[in-house]
Design an enzyme around this catalytic site. Structure first.
Site, PDB file in Angstrom:
ATOM      1  N   MET A 472       0.818  -1.334  -0.050  1.00  9.65           N
ATOM      2  CA  MET A 472      -0.051   0.016  -0.051  1.00  9.65           C
ATOM      3  C   MET A 472       1.034   1.301  -0.012  1.00  9.65           C
ATOM      4  O   MET A 472       1.758   1.341   0.799  1.00  9.65           O
ATOM      5  CB  MET A 472      -0.886  -0.063   1.228  1.00  9.65           C
ATOM      6  CG  MET A 472      -1.743   1.279   1.527  1.00  9.65           C
ATOM      7  SD  MET A 472      -2.965   1.482   0.168  1.00  9.65           S
ATOM      8  CE  MET A 472      -3.136   3.157  -0.195  1.00  9.65           C
ATOM      9  N   GLU A 507       4.594   0.864  -6.004  1.00  6.53           N
ATOM     10  CA  GLU A 507       4.392   1.912  -5.009  1.00  6.53           C
ATOM     11  C   GLU A 507       5.020   2.790  -5.035  1.00  6.53           C
ATOM     12  O   GLU A 507       4.352   4.009  -4.641  1.00  6.53           O
ATOM     13  CB  GLU A 507       4.557   1.064  -3.479  1.00  6.53           C
ATOM     14  CG  GLU A 507       3.730  -0.197  -3.162  1.00  6.53           C
ATOM     15  CD  GLU A 507       2.240  -0.125  -3.556  1.00  6.53           C
ATOM     16  OE1 GLU A 507       1.530   0.865  -3.362  1.00  6.53           O
ATOM     17  OE2 GLU A 507       1.776  -1.401  -3.882  1.00  6.53           O
TER      18      GLU A 507
HETATM   19 ZN   LIG Z   1      -1.537   0.483  -6.720  1.00  3.77          ZN
END
Ligand SMILES: [Zn+2]
Length: 1147
Positions: A472, A507
């Site tokens: 994330m 990311e």
């Molecule tokens: Zn992504």
């Protein structure tokens, strides 16, 4: 966010927002009594008629709804229909600009409490504030104050990192009154009309000059209330953000603020509404353009789920269970951690303070500004963080842990030295170095590509023991699964290394695409994810060029083309009707199709102009939100200067791809006498009964073509479009010789399939087998197109299967093999229970033989990573089709390792371990199963644990399969629980179906409580490989019985349903032909062998290098394809098929 490898993909369908229409009543009319009576009589008559009509319409609709609401009804997709939920969006009348968040975490007792001071502004006269709150207790200390300042003076500025004195007050509500006070503020105000690189990041060594800023608008203060001034407290001041103004504020004590008023607004009620809405009613109306501070006190539970603010645990080397507090907010869980305006367009700045035990470390998006012990709580301290840049709530993150880090630095484009740290639990710190090495390289490269610096002062990457997705992109504090950040070359192989590189690259790309410029609403999630996916390949190709990442890109695209042909596939850009649909948008349509469409645009307009458009877009929307047409507008501006592209409407071109579901097949029909070629487009669909609206769709298709030949007339290969197909069909005269094969969609850049007339297919097949096609992607593309055209009866199957023989004589490209084997995977699973399966197995052995011999059956050390990838795939297939050599070798490897005592002494080559484990579990019964279960329990290494848990569901023992499924409900850690639902058809899937039906409530509660992404993978595990009508009926009654609970996963169900129908239909229509072809081929081959027998034995040399592996056998339609593989560059390179240059498009 990157998808986890285990997550299944699901699809969506388009629906439409409708604006609310309101009418105001104005004025009136006068009528006579007579007219009035007549009018009343007429009205009664009309009313009666209307009543009758309404009755019949309602009756008709109700009787219809019984069937149309059944999701397997062909008339419409299963899911939310009609207008959007009224509580889907927050009203835009009140907007936040700043959050001061103070949080006291108590991980041991699994709770937290906090205060948030939100600076808000009303856009109109409203008497209520609506924001989000989920599962939080809001106490009655809520306050709302109107704040007015007239003047702020920054007397002088200090070094940014200067520790305070400047500590933020424990109670920030103790500062100002209506009289002038000295507050801790530094203001940096920048004109957003002239964004420059320098504006993005204030220099950490910067000494600011004395400034005096006169504000014409009111200025709000987080500390506002009626409390007496406290000169010792050092709260910071929130400055209202004028539209498009970029500024950064740091804590400092040298600003003079003149404060004209602070007025309490009475809150009459606070209620929790539907859709996680917190509704605050006020006694008086908020005035537009005045700043207010909303103060809320709240408490919440730290859950064991993997969303919101949650608890993750691990076992330390001394056997202790250690806990950490972690956040995962995307898409809609920030509201579960603190009350907020939880939509991506409500960007604001955040200043966060975390109270935590002193022996733990607190991390957040920004750098630590200061720390202070908490006097009345010995052993606890506050960690205060710098104020953030303007950002969306889903990107906020904070973590409290006992982790260790390794650190490096890099100098950003704006010449600032910034620390990069990789965090992990202490015993895995030796695995952090690869990520630490590649991160600065990627950042530097991205700064070059995007023309903008990474804007924050630091970057932390942290490996979380319990994590749902792959990773994330929280701004400045990126969270990962342990297996997607950590890599140990001594214990893991190239596949693991590649996974780390891909996830880190993805990311980091989000730090620009998604964080700096964010989609306005989830409709355009694909802008975030499509771009990050595309750029991840560009980035990894830059740092690890030997992997040929753009070959992997093509594989992923071709795999996606299979599932994007399902009847209920969805457009890239699709409306969200219900909040539950947001999570369903994190699918391969948003990620992989989005990436492919962006790449197609790049190759259409040229690398140079694409890059130019990118810079225009990023600069224009920095710290703001954008929609897809904003990107197309930037690209349009960029291409204006190119005379070849004047007639290209980027908006129309791209909208035809992003707003329409599915994709076309281009039928190429040559007139061999005249040289005329007709190009015709049609929807390519798996359905016999597609929606009419989809049949009518037309795409703007850029067409590139060439003809391979050794002759002088051979055309240089180029992926540049040479003509456009915008209507249903177009005829072009091409100077291709009648004896030459015409090849369309060069390098498979265009997002479409191509079918040719029979003669041209024969010419292509001959060219393929004679080696005229040098590019592995071209070969893979032709095989993939042929297989899928045959699957839906657009081509004769024997012709498609005939193409596969082109690899028999020694094809060594991993792309060609991977695509071919992925397509064979569909056939393998489909005909498995037919008698023809034995001939299929024999054919596969023939197909694989020569290449396996060349690779010495994987027993010699591979020459590079690509060869290791090829070996793991081919040897896996050799075992899967039960070749005696492979089975014996796998058994010997397992026996040698498992019986020698020390399991850490593993001599199985790492890239073949997954295969050996899989075979041992499949063939070894309970003994092997228990051996691996114990090994899983005892392992502390996340790579070892993952490798074992991925293979345990391969067991064929019904009791053991049930045992595993039971353990997913109670024994297995959350992160691993969904994995064991990856059971194999048909024994495993049938058991999983019955287990799911019987224990639905427990399973539903368990997996939906984890996060909003996991439950679809359970459904896919049980029902994703349906092959018979009885299984289909089982699914139908299951779905009908639990319809309400299954609505949020409607797109997964719809995809499962479409795949099941496809497979059942395929079995009826094609299985006999396919089986007959394998039988004929194998029989003829044996005859020829009996005349000239050929035996080969592998060398006994054993490979000893380490490369761990997870190989999937074939890529079934309807299953997720992980981000692994290979591909070819794009943002920065022309396609290299046959090594020729691109030419200008003829548009
Ligand atoms: Zn992504």
């Amino acid at each position: 966010m990157s998808l986890s490898n285990s997550r299944n993909q699901f699809l969506a369908f388009e629906s439409h927002n409708q604006d609310n229409i309101q009418y105001e009543r104005k004025g009136g009319i006068f009528v006579t009594t007579c007219v009035c009576v007549s009018f009343i009589l007429c009205a009664v008559l009309v009313a009666t008629l209307v009543g009758i009509i309404v009755y019949f319409i309602t009756y008709f609709k109700l009787s219809q709804s019984v069937s149309t609401n059944d999701f397997w009804n062909e008339a419409e997709p299963f899911g939310h229909n009609g207008p959007p939920s009224p509580d889907l969006r927050l009203p835009s009348a009140v907007v936040p600009s700043f959050y001061r968040l103070k949080l006291r975490t108590d991980i041991d007792n699994s709770n937290f409490r906090g205060e948030v001071y939100i600076t808000i502004k009303a856009k109109s006269n409203v008497k209520e504030i609506i924001l989000h709150s989920k599962g939080l207790s809001i106490n009655d200390k809520a306050k709302l104050t109107e704040q007015t300042y007239e003047e702020i003076q920054t007397l002088h500025r200090k070094k940014r990192e200067e520790p305070a004195n400047d500590t933020i007050s424990e109670n920030p509500t103790t500062a100002t009154t209506a009289t002038a006070n000295t507050l801790n503020v530094t203001i940096k105000e920048v004109d957003a009309q002239k964004p420059t690189n320098e504006t993005f990041v204030p220099s950490s060594n910067e000494h600011n000059e004395t400034t005096h800023i006169k504000l014409n608008t009111n200025v709000s203060n987080e500390t506002a209330n009626d409390a007496p001034a406290n000169e010792t407290a050092t709260p910071t001041v929130a400055i209202p953000i004028p539209n498009n103004t970029i500024y950064t504020t740091v804590t400092n004590r040298n600003t003079h603020v003149t404060h004209s008023s602070a007025r309490n607004i009475q809150i009459t009620s606070i209620t929790q509404g539907s859709g996680d809405r917190l509704i605050i009613k006020l006694a008086s109306t908020l005035k537009p353009d005045v700043d207010y501070i909303l103060e809320l006190n709240f408490e919440g539970k730290i859950s064991d789920a993997m969303t919101g603010f949650y608890k993750s645990t691990y076992t330390s080397t001394d056997g202790q269970i250690r806990s950490l507090g972690v956040t995962q907010f995307e898409p809609t869980s920030a509201r579960a951690a603190f009350p907020c305006f939880d939509e991506p367009a409500f960007k604001a700045m955040f200043e966060i303070s975390i109270a935590h035990p002193s022996n733990l470390t607190a991390l957040s998006n920004m750098k630590v500004s200061s720390q202070e012990d908490i006097p009345d709580s010995p052993g606890w301290r506050w960690t205060h963080f710098d104020r953030s840049v303007n950002m969306s709530t889903y990107l906020v993150a904070y973590i409290v842990s006992d982790f260790k880090s390794v650190e490096t630095t890099y100098v950003s484009k704006d010449n600032i030295t910034k620390p990069i740290r990789v965090w992990t639990r202490p015993e895995l710190i030796h695995k952090a170095s690869y990520a630490l090495t590649i991160t600065p390289k990627l950042l530097e490269y991205y700064e070059e590509v995007f023309g903008l610096p990474y804007v924050l002062d630091k970057l932390d990457l942290i490996a979380i023991p319990d994590f749902s997705s792959g990773a994330m992109e929280n701004w400045g504090l990126i969270t990962f699964r342990e297996t997607t950040l950590l890599f140990d070359p001594a214990a893991s192989g190239p596949r693991d290394k590649q996974n780390v590189a891909i996830d880190v690259a993805h990311e980091l790309a989000h730090q620009w695409f998604g964080n700096l410029v964010t989609m306005t609403w989830w409709t355009d999630l694909w802008l975030n994810e499509g771009f990050a996916t595309y750029i991840e390949y560009v980035g990894v190709d830059h740092i690890e060029p030997e992997w040929n990442m753009f070959e992997s890109f093509s594989i992923d695209k071709m795999d996606l083309l299979r599932s994007d042909s399902l009847k209920n596939t969805s457009p890239v850009s699709r409306k969200v009707i219900d909040a539950s649909e947001i999570s369903q948008k994190f699918d391969e349509i948003s990620y992989t199709k989005g990436a492919n469409l962006i790449r197609m645009l790049n190759h259409t307009v040229s690398q140079e102009l694409f890059h130019k458009g990118l810079l225009i877009y990023l600069n224009q929307w920095t710290y703001s939100n954008a929609e897809e047409n904003d990107l197309w507008a930037a690209m349009s501006t960029a291409v204006e200067s190119d005379s070849n592209l004047r007639q290209l409407s980027v908006v129309e071109f791209m909208n035809s791809w992003t707003r329409q579901a599915g994709y076309p097949v281009v039928n190429v029909d040559r007139n061999y006498e005249t040289g005329d070629v007709m190009f015709e487009q049609k929807l390519f669909t798996s359905s016999d009964d597609p929606y009419q609206a989809m049949i009518d769709q037309l795409w703007h298709i850029p067409i590139s073509y060439t003809w391979p030949s050794q002759a002088k007339s051979a055309k240089p290969q180029s992926a540049k479009p040479e003509l456009w197909l915008k209507e249903r069909s177009v005829i072009a005269h091409l100077p291709v010789d009648r004896t030459q094969a015409l090849y369309v969609n060069v390098d498979a850049i265009g997002y479409y399939r191509v079918n040719y007339d029979t003669k041209n297919w024969e010419l292509l097949s001959a060219a393929l087998k004679s080696g005229h096609f040098k590019s592995p992607i071209t070969k893979a593309q032709l095989i993939d197109d042929a297989f899928n055209l045959a699957k839906f009866s657009h081509m004769n199957y024997s012709q498609a299967l005939g193409l596969t023989t082109c690899v028999i004589e020694g094809e060594d490209s991993k792309v060609v093999w991977e695509l071919l084997l992925n397509n064979m995977g569909f056939i393998k699973y489909s005909i498995r229970s037919t008698s023809g399966y034995v001939y299929f197995q024999d054919y596969m052995k023939i197909l694989l033989q020569k290449q396996l011999e060349r690779l010495n059956y994987g027993l010699s050390k591979p020459k590079d990573d690509n060869e290791a990838f090829l070996i793991e795939n081919l040897v896996m297939w050799e075992c899967e089709v039960e070749a005696p050599r492979c089975l014996k070798w796998a058994q010997d490897e397992f026996t040698n390792w498992s019986t020698q005592g020390d399991l850490s002494n593993n001599s199985i080559p790492v890239y073949l371990r997954s295969l050996v484990y899989n075979m041992a579990i499949k063939k070894g019964g309970r003994r092997a199963f228990e051996f691996f279960w114990d090994a899983f329990q005892n392992a502390t290494d996340p790579n070892v644990k993952t490798l074992i848990i991925n293979n345990l569901p391969a067991t064929r023992d019904p009791a053991l399969i049930t045992l595993l499924l039971e353990r997913s409900l109670n024994e297995l850690p959350n992160q691993y629980a969904p994995t064991v639902w990856g059971v194999e058809p048909t024994v495993g899937t049938r058991i999983a179906q019955d287990f799911l039906i019987k224990n639905f409530d427990a399973i539903y509660n368990k997996f939906t409580s984890m996060d909003e992404f996991t439950f679809p993978s359970i459904l896919n595990g049980a029902f994703g490989f349906i092959i018979s009508e009885d299984e289909l009926n089982k699914l139908k009654s299951f779905a009908l019985q639990h319809k309400d609970k299954l609505l949020p996963v409607s797109q997964t169900l719809q995809k499962i349903m479409d795949t099941a129908k496809l497979r059942i239909e395929w079995m009826k229509r094609h299985a006999p032909t396919v089986n007959a072809w394998f039988k004929d081929y194998v029989t003829n081959h044996k005859k020829s062998l009996s005349e000239a027998p050929n035996t080969t034995t592998p060398s006994t040399t054993t490979a000893s290098t380490g490369n761990s592996t997870q190989t999937s056998i074939g890529n079934e339609i309807g299953t997720a394809n992980s981000n692994t593989g290979n591909v070819q560059n794009s943002t920065d390179a022309a396609p290299e098929i046959n090594g020729t240059t691109t030419t200008s498009p003829e548009i």
